[in-house]
Design a protein around this motif. Structure first.
Motif, PDB file in Angstrom:
ATOM      1  N   ALA A   1       0.928  -1.193  -0.069  1.00  0.00           N
ATOM      2  CA  ALA A   1       0.053  -0.048  -0.061  1.00  0.00           C
ATOM      3  C   ALA A   1       0.660   1.243   0.038  1.00  0.00           C
ATOM      4  N   PHE A   2       0.434   2.220  -0.778  1.00  0.00           N
ATOM      5  CA  PHE A   2       1.162   3.420  -0.838  1.00  0.00           C
ATOM      6  C   PHE A   2       0.213   4.502  -0.595  1.00  0.00           C
ATOM      7  N   HIS A   3       0.638   5.603   0.309  1.00  0.00           N
ATOM      8  CA  HIS A   3      -0.202   6.462   0.864  1.00  0.00           C
ATOM      9  C   HIS A   3      -0.249   7.927   0.192  1.00  0.00           C
ATOM     10  N   GLY A   4      -1.123   8.658   0.557  1.00  0.00           N
ATOM     11  CA  GLY A   4      -1.029  10.199   0.049  1.00  0.00           C
ATOM     12  C   GLY A   4      -0.329  11.068   0.593  1.00  0.00           C
ATOM     13  N   TYR A   5       0.084  12.303   0.087  1.00  0.00           N
ATOM     14  CA  TYR A   5       1.018  13.246   0.537  1.00  0.00           C
ATOM     15  C   TYR A   5       0.801  13.727   1.961  1.00  0.00           C
ATOM     16  N   GLY A   6       1.829  13.726   2.756  1.00  0.00           N
ATOM     17  CA  GLY A   6       1.709  14.278   3.873  1.00  0.00           C
ATOM     18  C   GLY A   6       1.276  13.048   5.083  1.00  0.00           C
ATOM     19  N   MET A   7       1.326  11.993   4.691  1.00  0.00           N
ATOM     20  CA  MET A   7       0.808  10.809   5.435  1.00  0.00           C
ATOM     21  C   MET A   7       1.978   9.834   5.646  1.00  0.00           C
ATOM     22  N   THR A   8       1.642   8.811   6.268  1.00  0.00           N
ATOM     23  CA  THR A   8       2.651   7.559   6.275  1.00  0.00           C
ATOM     24  C   THR A   8       1.987   6.358   5.839  1.00  0.00           C
ATOM     25  N   GLY A   9       2.875   5.267   5.788  1.00  0.00           N
ATOM     26  CA  GLY A   9       2.151   3.944   5.373  1.00  0.00           C
ATOM     27  C   GLY A   9       1.293   3.480   6.297  1.00  0.00           C
ATOM     28  N   ARG A  10       0.922   4.134   7.428  1.00  0.00           N
ATOM     29  CA  ARG A  10       0.035   3.922   8.551  1.00  0.00           C
ATOM     30  C   ARG A  10      -1.296   4.282   8.153  1.00  0.00           C
TER      31      ARG A  10
ATOM     32  N   SER B   1      -1.410  -8.073  -3.711  1.00  0.00           N
ATOM     33  CA  SER B   1      -2.369  -7.097  -3.842  1.00  0.00           C
ATOM     34  C   SER B   1      -2.000  -5.628  -3.861  1.00  0.00           C
ATOM     35  N   VAL B   2      -2.395  -4.738  -4.542  1.00  0.00           N
ATOM     36  CA  VAL B   2      -1.826  -3.168  -4.172  1.00  0.00           C
ATOM     37  C   VAL B   2      -3.067  -2.212  -3.973  1.00  0.00           C
ATOM     38  N   MET B   3      -2.518  -1.359  -3.410  1.00  0.00           N
ATOM     39  CA  MET B   3      -3.477  -0.278  -2.899  1.00  0.00           C
ATOM     40  C   MET B   3      -2.914   1.079  -2.897  1.00  0.00           C
ATOM     41  N   GLY B   4      -3.550   2.101  -3.301  1.00  0.00           N
ATOM     42  CA  GLY B   4      -2.920   3.350  -3.458  1.00  0.00           C
ATOM     43  C   GLY B   4      -3.796   4.486  -3.193  1.00  0.00           C
ATOM     44  N   TYR B   5      -3.673   5.640  -2.660  1.00  0.00           N
ATOM     45  CA  TYR B   5      -4.336   6.781  -2.323  1.00  0.00           C
ATOM     46  C   TYR B   5      -3.662   7.815  -2.727  1.00  0.00           C
ATOM     47  N   SER B   6      -4.380   8.774  -3.473  1.00  0.00           N
ATOM     48  CA  SER B   6      -3.991   9.949  -4.116  1.00  0.00           C
ATOM     49  C   SER B   6      -2.614   9.837  -5.056  1.00  0.00           C
ATOM     50  N   ILE B   7      -1.392  10.475  -4.585  1.00  0.00           N
ATOM     51  CA  ILE B   7      -0.309  10.376  -5.444  1.00  0.00           C
ATOM     52  C   ILE B   7       0.466   9.060  -5.077  1.00  0.00           C
ATOM     53  N   GLY B   8      -0.040   8.354  -4.068  1.00  0.00           N
ATOM     54  CA  GLY B   8       0.303   6.736  -3.825  1.00  0.00           C
ATOM     55  C   GLY B   8       0.071   5.779  -4.946  1.00  0.00           C
TER      56      GLY B   8
ATOM     57  N   ALA C   1      -9.430   7.927  -4.439  1.00  0.00           N
ATOM     58  CA  ALA C   1      -8.925   9.316  -5.189  1.00  0.00           C
ATOM     59  C   ALA C   1      -7.609   9.339  -5.837  1.00  0.00           C
ATOM     60  N   PRO C   2      -7.434   8.287  -6.881  1.00  0.00           N
ATOM     61  CA  PRO C   2      -6.162   8.434  -7.356  1.00  0.00           C
ATOM     62  C   PRO C   2      -5.565   9.236  -8.293  1.00  0.00           C
ATOM     63  N   ASP C   3      -4.399   9.569  -8.245  1.00  0.00           N
ATOM     64  CA  ASP C   3      -3.694  10.320  -9.176  1.00  0.00           C
ATOM     65  C   ASP C   3      -3.179   9.259 -10.151  1.00  0.00           C
ATOM     66  N   GLY C   4      -3.126   9.623 -11.407  1.00  0.00           N
ATOM     67  CA  GLY C   4      -2.279   8.695 -12.180  1.00  0.00           C
ATOM     68  C   GLY C   4      -3.228   8.174 -13.367  1.00  0.00           C
ATOM     69  N   LEU C   5      -4.618   8.389 -13.288  1.00  0.00           N
ATOM     70  CA  LEU C   5      -5.679   7.768 -14.218  1.00  0.00           C
ATOM     71  C   LEU C   5      -5.987   8.902 -15.163  1.00  0.00           C
TER      72      LEU C   5
END
Length: 272
Positions: A26-35, A97-104, A126-130
């Motif tokens: 999993a890959f988080h959004g800006y300003g957060m962490t992997g938690r 599996s993979v998961m991502g939010y925003s820039i992640g 809320a994915p970036d990249g699409l």
């Protein structure tokens, strides 16, 4: 938690949580962490054991010996697969599996390009990249935009003033304004924004290829958007959504700030 020593890049720190047995990177959004995804405890974390990576300039992940010039040039796209290769060394080569939010979401999407035959599910929020977000395109790829971005992040007053003006002309809404403002109120935070976005500037997923791979390998695809999200709205992703054969798409009554207990409850209610 653990660390991956990625050759030529640095040390990527990851958090582990979730009571499920299936691994998910999993890959988080800006300003957060992997938690960040730990709030999804009643829904996603019931089925998955999450390995949530800290982006560089976030949490405990550290670049190794990179100069400012290298950071501004951007992390080579090929390095994304090294996350998985190093993870395999620790946990064995296996399906995941993979998961991502925003820039992640950019990293999650690129991993589909590289490992589609091993991926069971992709969850994007809320994915970036699409689609191409014009704001990032200007700041990271246009010469005058890069010049402006550099000067704004070095100034104590330019960044807040620019945000206020963007809100005034309704380019961003109040929620995005608050999120952004909280990330530029110190010199260190402004530098981290500048370095983070430049480091990932080359991580552009090939959405046509990704859609074909999702369909070919029958990867379960869940896409979640905020109805009031002005940053990465669902309408911008409609071409991609239309190319996925069995996408599960949700537009919830929220803004860009999606990874919350409210979303967890929404996902739980879907199962009932």
């Amino acid at each position: 938690m653990g660390f991956l020593d990625i050759p030529g890049l640095g040390v990527a720190h990851y958090h582990e949580y979730g009571i499920g047995s299936k691994p998910m990177l999993a890959f988080h959004g800006y300003g957060m962490t992997g938690r960040q995804f730990h709030v999804l405890e009643k829904s996603i974390l019931q089925a998955y054991h999450v390995y949530g990576f800290d982006h560089f300039f976030h949490g405990e992940s550290k670049l190794n010996g990179w100069t400012e010039q290298q950071i501004l040039a951007g992390m080579p796209r090929a390095m994304v697969s090294e996350y998985v290769e190093e993870w395999f060394k620790l946990h064995g080569r296996q399906r995941f599996s993979v998961m991502g939010y925003s820039i992640g979401a950019n990293i999650a999407l690129i991993l589909i390009e590289e490992y589609a035959d091993l991926i069971d599910e992709v969850i994007l929020m809320a994915p970036d990249g699409l689609s191409v977000y014009k704001g990032f395109e200007i700041l990271l790829h246009k010469p005058w935009g890069r010049y402006m971005f550099k000067n704004v992040t070095k100034s104590k007053w330019l960044a807040p003033t620019m945000l206020k003006n963007l809100k005034r002309v309704k380019f961003i809404d109040e929620s995005l304004y608050q999120i952004a403002y909280n990330e530029i109120d110190t010199e260190q935070k402004r530098q981290d924004v500048y370095y983070t976005l430049n480091l990932i500037r080359l991580l552009k997923p090939d959405t046509v290829k990704i859609a074909a791979l999702i369909n070919q390998h029958h990867i379960k695809c869940r896409l979640i958007f905020g109805r009031h999200d002005n940053l990465f709205p669902m309408k911008a992703a409609l071409p991609f959504i239309g190319s996925i054969e069995n996408a599960e798409v949700h537009e919830v009554a929220m803004g860009h700030w999606l990874v919350t207990k409210q979303l967890d409850e929404y996902l739980v209610n879907l199962q009932q």
